[in-house]
Write a protein that holds these residues in place. Structure first.
Motif, PDB file in Angstrom:
ATOM      1  N   VAL A  50      -5.257  -5.882   8.451  1.00  0.00           N
ATOM      2  CA  VAL A  50      -4.560  -7.019   9.062  1.00  0.00           C
ATOM      3  C   VAL A  50      -5.160  -8.324   8.556  1.00  0.00           C
ATOM      4  CG1 VAL A  50      -4.013  -8.201  11.221  1.00  0.00           C
ATOM      5  CG2 VAL A  50      -3.967  -5.703  11.124  1.00  0.00           C
ATOM      6  N   ALA A  51      -6.483  -8.398   8.535  1.00  0.00           N
ATOM      7  CA  ALA A  51      -7.164  -9.607   8.062  1.00  0.00           C
ATOM      8  C   ALA A  51      -6.811  -9.886   6.604  1.00  0.00           C
ATOM      9  CB  ALA A  51      -8.676  -9.448   8.222  1.00  0.00           C
ATOM     10  N   PHE A  52      -6.724  -8.812   5.787  1.00  0.00           N
ATOM     11  CA  PHE A  52      -6.382  -9.011   4.377  1.00  0.00           C
ATOM     12  C   PHE A  52      -4.945  -9.509   4.217  1.00  0.00           C
ATOM     13  CE2 PHE A  52      -4.921  -7.638   0.192  1.00  0.00           C
ATOM     14  CZ  PHE A  52      -5.907  -8.213  -0.616  1.00  0.00           C
ATOM     15  N   LEU A  53      -4.021  -8.977   5.037  1.00  0.00           N
ATOM     16  CA  LEU A  53      -2.634  -9.447   4.988  1.00  0.00           C
ATOM     17  C   LEU A  53      -2.551 -10.943   5.315  1.00  0.00           C
ATOM     18  CD1 LEU A  53      -0.298  -6.750   6.602  1.00  0.00           C
ATOM     19  CD2 LEU A  53      -0.375  -7.486   4.220  1.00  0.00           C
ATOM     20  N   ILE A  54      -3.309 -11.383   6.314  1.00  0.00           N
ATOM     21  CA  ILE A  54      -3.304 -12.804   6.689  1.00  0.00           C
ATOM     22  C   ILE A  54      -3.864 -13.649   5.563  1.00  0.00           C
ATOM     23  CG2 ILE A  54      -4.336 -14.497   8.250  1.00  0.00           C
ATOM     24  CD1 ILE A  54      -4.124 -12.388  10.471  1.00  0.00           C
ATOM     25  N   SER A  55      -4.967 -13.200   4.957  1.00  0.00           N
ATOM     26  CA  SER A  55      -5.554 -13.941   3.837  1.00  0.00           C
ATOM     27  C   SER A  55      -4.581 -14.027   2.666  1.00  0.00           C
ATOM     28  CB  SER A  55      -6.865 -13.269   3.384  1.00  0.00           C
ATOM     29  OG  SER A  55      -7.850 -13.363   4.386  1.00  0.00           O
ATOM     30  N   ALA A  60      -0.845 -17.065  -0.774  1.00  0.00           N
ATOM     31  CA  ALA A  60       0.477 -17.211  -1.399  1.00  0.00           C
ATOM     32  C   ALA A  60       1.193 -18.467  -0.907  1.00  0.00           C
ATOM     33  CB  ALA A  60       1.326 -15.971  -1.120  1.00  0.00           C
ATOM     34  N   CYS A  61       1.096 -18.759   0.396  1.00  0.00           N
ATOM     35  CA  CYS A  61       1.714 -19.982   0.937  1.00  0.00           C
ATOM     36  C   CYS A  61       1.221 -21.218   0.188  1.00  0.00           C
ATOM     37  CB  CYS A  61       1.382 -20.148   2.425  1.00  0.00           C
ATOM     38  SG  CYS A  61       2.250 -19.019   3.527  1.00  0.00           S
ATOM     39  N   GLY A  62      -0.091 -21.258  -0.064  1.00  0.00           N
ATOM     40  CA  GLY A  62      -0.668 -22.416  -0.755  1.00  0.00           C
ATOM     41  C   GLY A  62      -0.157 -22.557  -2.172  1.00  0.00           C
ATOM     42  N   GLY A 100       9.352   4.673   8.571  1.00  0.00           N
ATOM     43  CA  GLY A 100       8.317   5.380   7.821  1.00  0.00           C
ATOM     44  C   GLY A 100       7.994   4.748   6.484  1.00  0.00           C
ATOM     45  N   MET A 101       8.690   3.666   6.130  1.00  0.00           N
ATOM     46  CA  MET A 101       8.396   2.992   4.866  1.00  0.00           C
ATOM     47  C   MET A 101       7.089   2.215   4.989  1.00  0.00           C
ATOM     48  SD  MET A 101      10.717   0.226   2.774  1.00  0.00           S
ATOM     49  CE  MET A 101      12.050   1.398   2.561  1.00  0.00           C
ATOM     50  N   GLY A 102       6.214   2.378   4.042  1.00  0.00           N
ATOM     51  CA  GLY A 102       4.937   1.676   4.066  1.00  0.00           C
ATOM     52  C   GLY A 102       5.025   0.309   3.414  1.00  0.00           C
ATOM     53  N   LEU A 103       3.873  -0.338   3.311  1.00  0.00           N
ATOM     54  CA  LEU A 103       3.838  -1.672   2.717  1.00  0.00           C
ATOM     55  C   LEU A 103       4.311  -1.699   1.262  1.00  0.00           C
ATOM     56  CD1 LEU A 103       0.555  -3.149   4.254  1.00  0.00           C
ATOM     57  CD2 LEU A 103       2.895  -3.963   4.607  1.00  0.00           C
ATOM     58  N   PRO A 104       3.996  -0.695   0.414  1.00  0.00           N
ATOM     59  CA  PRO A 104       4.525  -0.749  -0.961  1.00  0.00           C
ATOM     60  C   PRO A 104       6.041  -0.858  -1.020  1.00  0.00           C
ATOM     61  CG  PRO A 104       2.769   0.869  -0.834  1.00  0.00           C
ATOM     62  CD  PRO A 104       3.058   0.437   0.583  1.00  0.00           C
ATOM     63  N   GLY A 105       6.748  -0.162  -0.113  1.00  0.00           N
ATOM     64  CA  GLY A 105       8.208  -0.251  -0.084  1.00  0.00           C
ATOM     65  C   GLY A 105       8.689  -1.608   0.387  1.00  0.00           C
ATOM     66  N   ILE A 106       8.017  -2.169   1.396  1.00  0.00           N
ATOM     67  CA  ILE A 106       8.385  -3.499   1.905  1.00  0.00           C
ATOM     68  C   ILE A 106       8.128  -4.559   0.831  1.00  0.00           C
ATOM     69  CG2 ILE A 106       7.821  -5.270   3.617  1.00  0.00           C
ATOM     70  CD1 ILE A 106       7.209  -3.006   5.590  1.00  0.00           C
ATOM     71  N   PHE A 107       6.995  -4.441   0.144  1.00  0.00           N
ATOM     72  CA  PHE A 107       6.679  -5.427  -0.899  1.00  0.00           C
ATOM     73  C   PHE A 107       7.626  -5.284  -2.095  1.00  0.00           C
ATOM     74  CE2 PHE A 107       2.043  -5.273   0.711  1.00  0.00           C
ATOM     75  CZ  PHE A 107       2.333  -6.226   1.669  1.00  0.00           C
ATOM     76  N   GLY A 108       8.045  -4.055  -2.415  1.00  0.00           N
ATOM     77  CA  GLY A 108       9.003  -3.861  -3.500  1.00  0.00           C
ATOM     78  C   GLY A 108      10.338  -4.515  -3.180  1.00  0.00           C
ATOM     79  N   ALA A 109      10.814  -4.340  -1.935  1.00  0.00           N
ATOM     80  CA  ALA A 109      12.060  -4.978  -1.519  1.00  0.00           C
ATOM     81  C   ALA A 109      11.917  -6.495  -1.514  1.00  0.00           C
ATOM     82  CB  ALA A 109      12.452  -4.479  -0.122  1.00  0.00           C
ATOM     83  N   THR A 110      10.750  -6.978  -1.134  1.00  0.00           N
ATOM     84  CA  THR A 110      10.489  -8.426  -1.136  1.00  0.00           C
ATOM     85  C   THR A 110      10.569  -8.985  -2.542  1.00  0.00           C
ATOM     86  OG1 THR A 110       9.062  -8.256   0.833  1.00  0.00           O
ATOM     87  CG2 THR A 110       8.759 -10.184  -0.585  1.00  0.00           C
ATOM     88  N   GLY A 290       5.105 -13.614  -3.184  1.00  0.00           N
ATOM     89  CA  GLY A 290       4.669 -12.981  -1.945  1.00  0.00           C
ATOM     90  C   GLY A 290       4.592 -11.471  -2.084  1.00  0.00           C
ATOM     91  N   GLY A 291       5.619 -10.857  -2.667  1.00  0.00           N
ATOM     92  CA  GLY A 291       5.609  -9.406  -2.847  1.00  0.00           C
ATOM     93  C   GLY A 291       4.482  -8.943  -3.744  1.00  0.00           C
ATOM     94  N   ILE A 292       4.193  -9.734  -4.766  1.00  0.00           N
ATOM     95  CA  ILE A 292       3.105  -9.375  -5.688  1.00  0.00           C
ATOM     96  C   ILE A 292       1.756  -9.483  -4.993  1.00  0.00           C
ATOM     97  CG2 ILE A 292       1.902 -10.092  -7.795  1.00  0.00           C
ATOM     98  CD1 ILE A 292       4.663 -10.990  -8.882  1.00  0.00           C
ATOM     99  N   PHE A 293       1.569 -10.525  -4.182  1.00  0.00           N
ATOM    100  CA  PHE A 293       0.284 -10.778  -3.525  1.00  0.00           C
ATOM    101  C   PHE A 293       0.262 -10.287  -2.068  1.00  0.00           C
ATOM    102  CE2 PHE A 293      -0.290 -13.623  -7.114  1.00  0.00           C
ATOM    103  CZ  PHE A 293      -1.636 -13.416  -7.415  1.00  0.00           C
ATOM    104  N   ASN A 294       0.959  -9.183  -1.799  1.00  0.00           N
ATOM    105  CA  ASN A 294       0.810  -8.469  -0.526  1.00  0.00           C
ATOM    106  C   ASN A 294       1.266  -9.262   0.693  1.00  0.00           C
ATOM    107  OD1 ASN A 294      -1.007  -6.625  -2.179  1.00  0.00           O
ATOM    108  ND2 ASN A 294      -2.320  -8.433  -2.029  1.00  0.00           N
ATOM    109  N   THR A 295       2.363  -9.986   0.548  1.00  0.00           N
ATOM    110  CA  THR A 295       2.911 -10.688   1.709  1.00  0.00           C
ATOM    111  C   THR A 295       4.432 -10.639   1.645  1.00  0.00           C
ATOM    112  OG1 THR A 295       2.730 -12.688   3.055  1.00  0.00           O
ATOM    113  CG2 THR A 295       2.729 -13.003   0.671  1.00  0.00           C
ATOM    114  N   PHE A 296       5.133 -11.517   2.311  1.00  0.00           N
ATOM    115  CA  PHE A 296       6.538 -11.303   2.633  1.00  0.00           C
ATOM    116  C   PHE A 296       7.408 -12.475   2.173  1.00  0.00           C
ATOM    117  CE2 PHE A 296       3.631  -9.394   5.756  1.00  0.00           C
ATOM    118  CZ  PHE A 296       3.881  -8.048   5.486  1.00  0.00           C
ATOM    119  N   PRO A 297       8.745 -12.419   2.368  1.00  0.00           N
ATOM    120  CA  PRO A 297       9.631 -13.495   1.885  1.00  0.00           C
ATOM    121  C   PRO A 297       9.250 -14.874   2.389  1.00  0.00           C
ATOM    122  CG  PRO A 297      10.926 -11.576   2.493  1.00  0.00           C
ATOM    123  CD  PRO A 297       9.523 -11.277   2.912  1.00  0.00           C
ATOM    124  N   HIS A 298       9.347 -15.858   1.510  1.00  0.00           N
ATOM    125  CA  HIS A 298       8.957 -17.233   1.809  1.00  0.00           C
ATOM    126  C   HIS A 298      10.169 -18.148   1.979  1.00  0.00           C
ATOM    127  CE1 HIS A 298       4.913 -16.036   0.813  1.00  0.00           C
ATOM    128  NE2 HIS A 298       4.451 -17.251   0.974  1.00  0.00           N
TER     129      HIS A 298
END
Length: 448
Positions: A50-55, A60-62, A100-110, A290-298
């Motif tokens: 969780v801490a890594f996702l926030i970082s 990425a926001c910056g 059941g989709m994990g973060l790799p699937g969410i980041f791929g869609a992102t 965002g998808g490349i750096f482990n986060t979500f749509p901006h």
């Protein structure tokens, strides 16, 4: 400052830019980290992830904020726009996690949705001509009104807070708001520009004295932690997930277009369709990054538009500094935890002032509309009413097909669609160019 330099392009002394830049970061921080927390809870991730996702999110926001403000090739609107992770895709992403989709699937869609947004951005930019004052003003007013519940929730103590509405919470929010008002009334110059920051500092001091500040996690957080791509594994690509996030990106871009128009009005630099295309293209680039750096749509953060109106500081370089601060916070977990300890009640009073400024900007634009044409009153009335539906009754559309959620959950998008369609039906699809020609004709006739 050179008289030929527009305030948007003005480079202020670094101390001033740093101080006002910190204001922007404090205003958007709670919203910036909310989405990673929600998705982490849905996936039941351990605390270190969780801490890594926030970082990753802050990092990425910056980066994307700096691209949006500075402008790189065909990316960046070159206005003081803070970028952050959008709330619009939260529903579909939580559904992905539940399936059941994990973060790799969410980041791929992102990532795929980011590429899609980059490709369609020029089309959205061309829609600028269908945003005369009656459409623009109504959308911006709806943006402000839609944000009011956020400020009110902050002022009460935060969503699901056990002490929501406690007199202490209301007192602190009121003091912060009063300080902002008093500074703007009796002071000027740089102190007036940082009225929000000064109000928040006083509010934080009172909250600290009352024992309302929780520093848990600050001591355990590291001083430095690198952020690197694909930390959760290489992305995977699911067509259904990609389609759902592509639909969401259309909604995000409609909202961003309204925010760009509001910011153009506040900074007195009208947004052209080329500007809009560059800004929307950056929404897509930010989503890809965002998808490349482990986060979500901006998307562009509407909270900070009101801050531009309150402070009067229009320089985009101030927000470039904010972007650098966000990137630094992503690499310095201890500092990001420290900022996260600021009680949301401190943000509450500031939010009422800032979001009210956005709504007031919409009212100002609507003042340019000719209400002798009674159809214009109808357009404003119906558009505002429809835009308020998700705000007043979140379950109003719950029996519609699930895929419509990206559209029906956004009052801003509903307002934009309805106001454009009604303007087309009642005013012959009157465009910005036609309005300007009519106004020029009126003034030209009166000068003879």
């Amino acid at each position: 400052m050179n008289k030929s330099t527009h305030p948007v392009d003005e480079v202020l002394p670094f101390g001033q830019m740093l101080t006002v830049g910190i204001q922007h970061v404090l205003v958007m921080y709670a919203g910036a980290i909310a989405v990673p927390l929600i998705i982490s809870a849905a996936l039941k991730l351990p605390k270190d992830q969780v801490a890594f996702l926030i970082s990753s999110d802050l990092f990425a926001c910056g980066i994307v904020t700096m691209i949006q403000c500075i402008g790189v090739w065909k990316f960046g609107i070159r206005l003081p726009v803070i970028m952050g992770v959008s709330f619009a895709p939260v529903g579909p992403m939580v559904a992905m996690a539940g399936s059941g989709m994990g973060l790799p699937g969410i980041f791929g869609a992102t990532m795929a949705a980011g590429v899609f947004a980059i490709l369609i951005a020029p089309f959205f930019g061309r829609l600028m001509r269908f945003f005369p004052p009656i459409v623009t003003g109504t959308i911006i007013l709806t943006i402000g009104v839609t944000l009011f519940p956020v400020a009110i929730t902050w002022a009460g103590g935060g969503h699901d807070a056990p002490n929501f509405g406690d007199p202490m919470n209301l007192m602190i929010a009121t003091i912060v708001l009063a300080v902002i008002l008093l500074i703007n009334k009796y002071l000027s110059g740089f102190l007036a520009n940082i009225s929000v920051l000064l109000g928040m500092i006083l509010g934080f001091g009172i909250a600290l004295a009352l024992g309302m500040v929780d520093f848990s996690g600050v001591g355990d957080a590291g001083w430095f932690a690198p952020v690197y791509p694909f930390a959760f594994g290489m992305p995977t690509f699911n067509l259904t997930a990609i389609a759902s996030l592509c639909l969401v990106m259309v909604v995000v871009m409609v909202e961003s277009l309204g925010m760009f128009l509001a910011l153009g009005e506040l900074t007195r630099r009208p947004v052209t369709h080329e500007d809009a295309s560059r800004g929307l293209r950056t929404d897509g680039l930010g989503t890809l990054i965002g998808g490349i750096f482990n986060t979500f749509p901006h998307s562009s953060f509407s909270q900070n538009i009101g801050l531009v109106g309150i402070t009067g500081v229009r320089s985009r370089w101030v927000v470039v500094v904010s972007g650098a601060l966000l990137t630094s916070l992503g690499l310095l977990p201890k500092l990001s935890h420290l900022i996260a300890s600021i009680p949301v009640v401190v943000l509450g009073g500031a939010g009422i002032a800032m979001f009210g400024m956005v709504a007031a900007t919409g009212i100002k634009i609507l003042g340019k509309v000719n209400y002798e044409n009674k159809n214009n009153l109808l357009i404003v009335a119906i558009s505002l009413g429809v835009g308020a539906i998700p705000l007043v009754s979140p379950t109003f559309f719950h029996k519609l097909p699930h895929w419509t959620g990206a559209l029906t959950h956004s009052g801003i998008t509903l307002c934009a669609i309805v106001s454009i369609l009604l303007n087309a039906a009642f005013n012959r699809a009157e465009t910005v160019e036609e309005v300007e020609r009519e106004l020029a004709g009126e003034f030209g006739d009166s000068s003879h």
